[in-house]
Design an enzyme around this catalytic site. Structure first.
Site, PDB file in Angstrom:
ATOM      1  CE1 TYR A   1      -4.738  -8.567  11.602  1.00 33.95           C
ATOM      2  CE2 TYR A   1      -5.861  -7.019   9.916  1.00 33.95           C
ATOM      3  CZ  TYR A   1      -5.153  -8.332  10.446  1.00 33.95           C
ATOM      4  OH  TYR A   1      -5.289  -9.017   9.350  1.00 33.95           O
TER       5      TYR A   1
ATOM      6  CD1 TRP B   1      -3.165  -5.400   8.269  1.00 33.99           C
ATOM      7  CD2 TRP B   1      -2.441  -5.597   6.150  1.00 33.99           C
ATOM      8  NE1 TRP B   1      -3.196  -6.729   8.105  1.00 33.99           N
ATOM      9  CE2 TRP B   1      -2.746  -6.893   6.904  1.00 33.99           C
ATOM     10  CE3 TRP B   1      -1.848  -5.779   4.754  1.00 33.99           C
ATOM     11  CZ2 TRP B   1      -2.693  -8.095   6.462  1.00 33.99           C
ATOM     12  CZ3 TRP B   1      -1.717  -6.951   4.203  1.00 33.99           C
ATOM     13  CH2 TRP B   1      -1.892  -8.218   5.088  1.00 33.99           C
ATOM     14  CB  THR B   2       1.169   0.606   4.857  1.00 36.53           C
ATOM     15  OG1 THR B   2       1.439  -0.064   3.944  1.00 36.53           O
ATOM     16  CG2 THR B   2       2.017  -0.112   6.085  1.00 36.53           C
ATOM     17  CD  GLU B   3      -4.867  -0.997   3.942  1.00 30.94           C
ATOM     18  OE1 GLU B   3      -5.574  -1.967   3.749  1.00 30.94           O
ATOM     19  OE2 GLU B   3      -4.173  -0.899   4.832  1.00 30.94           O
TER      20      GLU B   3
ATOM     21  CD1 TRP C   1      -7.406 -13.856   8.007  1.00 29.02           C
ATOM     22  CD2 TRP C   1      -7.951 -11.470   8.558  1.00 29.02           C
ATOM     23  NE1 TRP C   1      -8.039 -13.151   7.136  1.00 29.02           N
ATOM     24  CE2 TRP C   1      -8.792 -12.169   7.348  1.00 29.02           C
ATOM     25  CE3 TRP C   1      -8.229 -10.136   9.094  1.00 29.02           C
ATOM     26  CZ2 TRP C   1      -9.611 -11.375   6.458  1.00 29.02           C
ATOM     27  CZ3 TRP C   1      -9.228  -9.496   8.223  1.00 29.02           C
ATOM     28  CH2 TRP C   1     -10.056 -10.219   6.951  1.00 29.02           C
TER      29      TRP C   1
ATOM     30  CG  ASP D   1      -2.379  -6.538  -1.251  1.00 23.42           C
ATOM     31  OD1 ASP D   1      -3.670  -6.246  -1.887  1.00 23.42           O
ATOM     32  OD2 ASP D   1      -2.382  -6.935  -0.146  1.00 23.42           O
TER      33      ASP D   1
ATOM     34  CG  HIS E   1      -5.601  -9.014  -1.654  1.00 23.01           C
ATOM     35  ND1 HIS E   1      -6.139  -7.716  -1.535  1.00 23.01           N
ATOM     36  CD2 HIS E   1      -6.124  -9.806  -0.735  1.00 23.01           C
ATOM     37  CE1 HIS E   1      -6.757  -7.672  -0.473  1.00 23.01           C
ATOM     38  NE2 HIS E   1      -6.914  -8.899  -0.053  1.00 23.01           N
TER      39      HIS E   1
ATOM     40  NE  ARG F   1      -3.253  -3.013   0.393  1.00 25.78           N
ATOM     41  CZ  ARG F   1      -3.737  -4.049   1.126  1.00 25.78           C
ATOM     42  NH1 ARG F   1      -2.906  -4.357   2.254  1.00 25.78           N
ATOM     43  NH2 ARG F   1      -4.723  -4.825   0.977  1.00 25.78           N
TER      44      ARG F   1
ATOM     45  CG  ASP G   1      -4.350  -2.010  10.231  1.00 20.61           C
ATOM     46  OD1 ASP G   1      -4.288  -2.839  11.376  1.00 20.61           O
ATOM     47  OD2 ASP G   1      -4.932  -1.890   9.266  1.00 20.61           O
TER      48      ASP G   1
ATOM     49  CG  ASP H   1      -6.232 -12.329   2.535  1.00 22.55           C
ATOM     50  OD1 ASP H   1      -5.356 -12.715   1.669  1.00 22.55           O
ATOM     51  OD2 ASP H   1      -6.266 -11.065   2.725  1.00 22.55           O
ATOM     52  CD  GLU H   2      -9.765  -8.911   2.845  1.00 21.74           C
ATOM     53  OE1 GLU H   2      -9.999  -8.471   3.800  1.00 21.74           O
ATOM     54  OE2 GLU H   2      -8.727  -8.467   2.216  1.00 21.74           O
TER      55      GLU H   2
END
Length: 790
Positions: free
Chosen positions: A450, A500-502, A425, A223, A296, A194, A452, A358-359
């Protein structure tokens, strides 16, 4: 003490008629006593983090000087000397002491390293510090390295300085330490997709992991927003996938969307990665690369769209979230990913490779001829089983390469591959299920680990994704779920915290979110649960923060923040204020003005509920304000502090203060979700408020929140009821989702004034999240913060 007793106790012979002479004797003895007390009662301090499993204090100190030597027993390999390189560098840089290895066996002024193969594991050590020498016993170099980190933390804090420090006594307190980690896996994660972290930042990060005896680094390298690892066979992965042309501004939930059109990105060459791996190895850290699949994948597909279901075109994403385009399950895609994993497996020497899992939305697979054909050929009943097939196939390829593979807990869906390790998670449930199936597990639940998420509930906190994970929550999380049997619990490898770095575009912001919560993680993974003591940890943390000041780390000062606790006493709502550092005073105001060091000092709880009040409070030490102010508005409310019954109970992760959360006169902040909220996972909620005495009410407000990016939706409906007799209810109105959204997620119902004994609110969960949104296809969360009676 009577004078006659004093004379007898100290053998004063009263043979003189001169009182001054007797007083001189007494004064001499008192001075001698004070000096003796200062010598014998001088207390050594042992502010080590993680706290050693066993530490026996002793009097005295060992002092390093230019003649101090390092002696390594003949039974140990040459690599043991390398375990002291960090300590040697610190002594050389800050103290001007060159810690040399000697082949002789000095009797004093020496660090002696001995082999002890009876210690429980390779990271265990025994450290004896005496006034004339230090003795270390360990099985392997890692144990000696960790003993050296303990010595470093026992030295004066200025040992962390990058310039020579004069007039310092470089001493460590005498003691015996027997130490060994409880969990073999103690991990930290870093998302460099990110927002990209340069190689130098990654290596500085590894320094801090080693300092805290954290032994695993999970490197999230691919990602939707960036592909960060050079793959020589597929150069467009980094040439195209390593950069994006725009990045969203603000929070994911903000509308309308705003953009920064600056081209950003970066990647690591394989030579860069080799350098990082060598750096980690010297610090006894295993690096775990993550290559995301099947979801992702947008950054990869931007360079190689032929491995998608639709064929593209794609551009590297500047938005955060989950995207429908994922890797296709055709044969060519498996060949492409296997080629990538071949290079990754050869590059990374560690035993683990993380493959995501994931996702991964299934909408493209549902409409893809190649994927549907694959399902028929393999006898797969649905797309979840196709994902399981995908993960198992890639996992087998890694197994054939001598690797163990890790996946996020979605890999449980459709069945696990035989040697899969699950990274749990979405809570503890995935970890529990995997451990019961005999699979190893790494615990990293959002609600506790988490980083973030917000670490403070103060509105001055910089933008984050949402949620709330405090220092104490990280520390007190138990990685071994109580639901497991002792045999099942053996599969819990340990905890990992994720960053996580959004919303973290700079190194300073990343450090702010990592430190000092990483310190709590380190002790969490090192000690057994029954030896953890958060108050004791709080007492040691300020000394480590002094080291961070010297290192120039931009740590969060939330530790020093004033926190407020609302409680009910004798039917009245009250507020107590607290700060973790006992050496700090709290100065406060209640009229909305800013508190200053000249404001009154807090001593007793503050009464709430009968009027609107804004409390502003600051932590002050030696006249210096240590952190941002606590600033909280309390509304005037007839429901304040009244008895509340909530059915069903909120999620264990988001239980706030129980029912009091809804009558504490605090409206929850957005997007922070801490103790100001009750969260219900996929469920409706019924709330009953019972007044101590009947109250005249003309308006009821049920306050919720709408944060789609967090899978949180305003209620589908809210219906309110009142009871005048305390047993029978009548409805006074119902509001639907759209009307609640228009009122800022509040259901407001007016009526003619009525004297009532109870209020009941039936709050309906939004239901299934629409496809295409974050969490699409899953049932939404429901969050409530206050029920207001006026």
């Amino acid at each position: 003490m009577p004078f006659s007793v004093f004379k007898k106790l100290f053998f004063i012979k009263d043979k003189t008629k001169h009182p001054m002479k007797t007083l001189q004797q007494i004064a001499f003895i008192l001075i001698a006593l004070l000096c003796t007390q200062s010598i014998f009662c001088q207390k050594n301090e042992y502010n080590v983090i993680p706290k050693p499993v066993s530490l026996k204090p002793a009097s005295g100190q060992f002092t390093f000087n230019e003649q101090t030597r390092l002696f390594i027993d003949k039974g140990l390999g040459k690599e043991v000397a390398g375990a002291f390189f960090v300590l040697s560098d610190r002594l050389n840089t800050a103290a001007g002491i060159n810690l040399q290895t000697t082949t002789d066996s000095p009797k004093s002024n020496v660090i002696i390293c001995k082999l002890n193969d009876k210690l429980p594991n390779k990271e265990s050590y025994i450290l004896y510090i005496a006034g004339d020498k230090i003795t270390i016993e360990a099985r392997e170099p890692a144990g000696f390295f960790y003993a050296a980190q303990t010595i470093r933390q026992l030295l004066p804090t200025v040992i962390e300085s990058e310039t020579r420090q004069n007039n310092v006594k470089w001493a460590v307190p005498c003691c015996k330490i027997e130490d060994s980690p409880y969990y073999r896996y103690r991990g930290m994660h870093l998302d460099v997709c990110r927002h990209f972290s340069p190689k130098e930042e990654v290596m500085a990060y590894l320094d801090q992991l080693a300092f805290l005896k954290i032994n695993k680094f999970h490197w999230h390298l691919t990602d939707d927003q960036g592909w960060r690892i050079e793959i020589k066979k597929y150069p467009r992965l980094t040439e195209v996938g390593g950069f994006r042309n725009r990045t969203m501004i603000g929070h994911y939930s903000d509308v309308p969307r705003r953009w920064d059109d600056t081209r950003v990105g970066g990647y690591y060459t394989q030579e860069d990665i080799k350098e990082v791996l060598a750096y980690a190895k010297k610090r006894f850290i295993t690096v775990i690369p993550e290559i995301e699949m099947p979801g992702h994948a947008i950054a990869a597909l931007a360079g190689y769209p032929q491995y998608s279901c639709s064929g593209g075109p794609f551009e590297v994403e500047g938005r955060w979230g989950i995207f429908n385009d994922i890797f296709c399950a055709r044969e060519e895609t498996f060949g492409f990913l296997q080629d990538i994993l071949d290079e990754v497996a050869e590059l990374f020497p560690g035993e683990y490779v993380h493959i995501g899992g994931d996702e991964a939305p299934k909408i493209r697979w549902e409409r893809c001829y190649a994927c549907q054909t694959r399902m028929k050929e393999e006898g797969l009943k649905d797309e979840h089983e196709l994902q399981s097939y995908f993960v198992k196939r890639m996992g087998k390829h890694l197994t054939d390469k001598g690797k163990r593979f890790i996946g996020w807990d979605e890999i449980l869906e459709g069945g696990l591959a035989p040697n899969a390790i699950v990274m749990s998670w979405r809570g503890n449930e995935g970890g529990i299920a995997a451990a019961r199936q005999g699979h190893d597990v790494i615990m990293t639940p959002t609600y506790a680990l988490y980083l973030d998420y917000y670490q403070s509930q103060l509105p001055s906190e910089p933008l984050a994704i949402g949620g709330y994970v405090s220092l104490q929550m990280v520390y007190e999380y138990n990685p071994t779920p109580k639901e497991l049997t002792p045999e099942e619990a053996k599969h819990i490898l340990g905890p990992q915290a994720n960053l996580w770095t959004e919303y973290l575009p700079s190194r300073e912001r990343r450090e702010y979110m990592i430190f000092p919560r990483i310190v709590a993680l380190a002790e969490n993974g090192w000690l057994p649960q029954d030896k953890k003591d958060f108050r004791n940890f709080e007492s040691r943390l300020p000394f480590l923060l002094e080291r961070y000041d010297i290192m120039g780390i931009n740590y969060s000062r939330a530790f020093f923040n004033v926190s407020g606790n609302v409680f009910v006493e004798n039917g009245k709502l009250k507020l107590s204020l607290h700060t973790a550092d006992p050496r700090t005073d709290i100065h406060y105001t209640t009229d909305g003005t800013k508190a200053s060091p000249e404001s009154p000092v807090y001593t007793t709880p503050i009464s709430l509920g009968d009027r609107v009040m804004i409390v502003n409070a600051i932590p002050v030490k030696n006249g210096v304000v240590l952190s941002a102010p606590y600033n909280q508005q309390f509304i005037s409310n007839k429901a304040a502090g009244q008895k509340v019954t909530v059915t069903p109970q909120p999620s264990e992760k988001y239980k706030g203060k129980g029912g009091l959360t809804l009558t504490d006169c605090i409206l929850g902040r957005y997007p922070i979700l801490g103790s100001q909220w009750l969260g219900f996972d996929k469920e409706d909620a019924e709330v009953i408020i019972e007044f101590v005495k009947p109250e005249s009410v003309s308006k009821i407000t049920v306050s919720s929140t709408h944060q789609p990016g967090q899978w949180i939706y305003a209620p589908q409906s809210v219906e309110c009821f009142i009871s005048e007799d305390g047993s029978t209810y009548k409805s006074i109105g119902i509001l639907q989702h759209d009307a609640i959204l228009k009122a800022n997620s509040k259901a407001v119902i007016d009526m003619a004034p009525v004297t009532i004994k109870k209020i009941k609110a039936d709050v309906r969960n939004f239901g299934v999240i629409p496809l295409g949104e974050q969490g699409g296809g899953h049932k939404a969360w429901l969050f409530l913060d206050e029920i207001i009676a006026e």
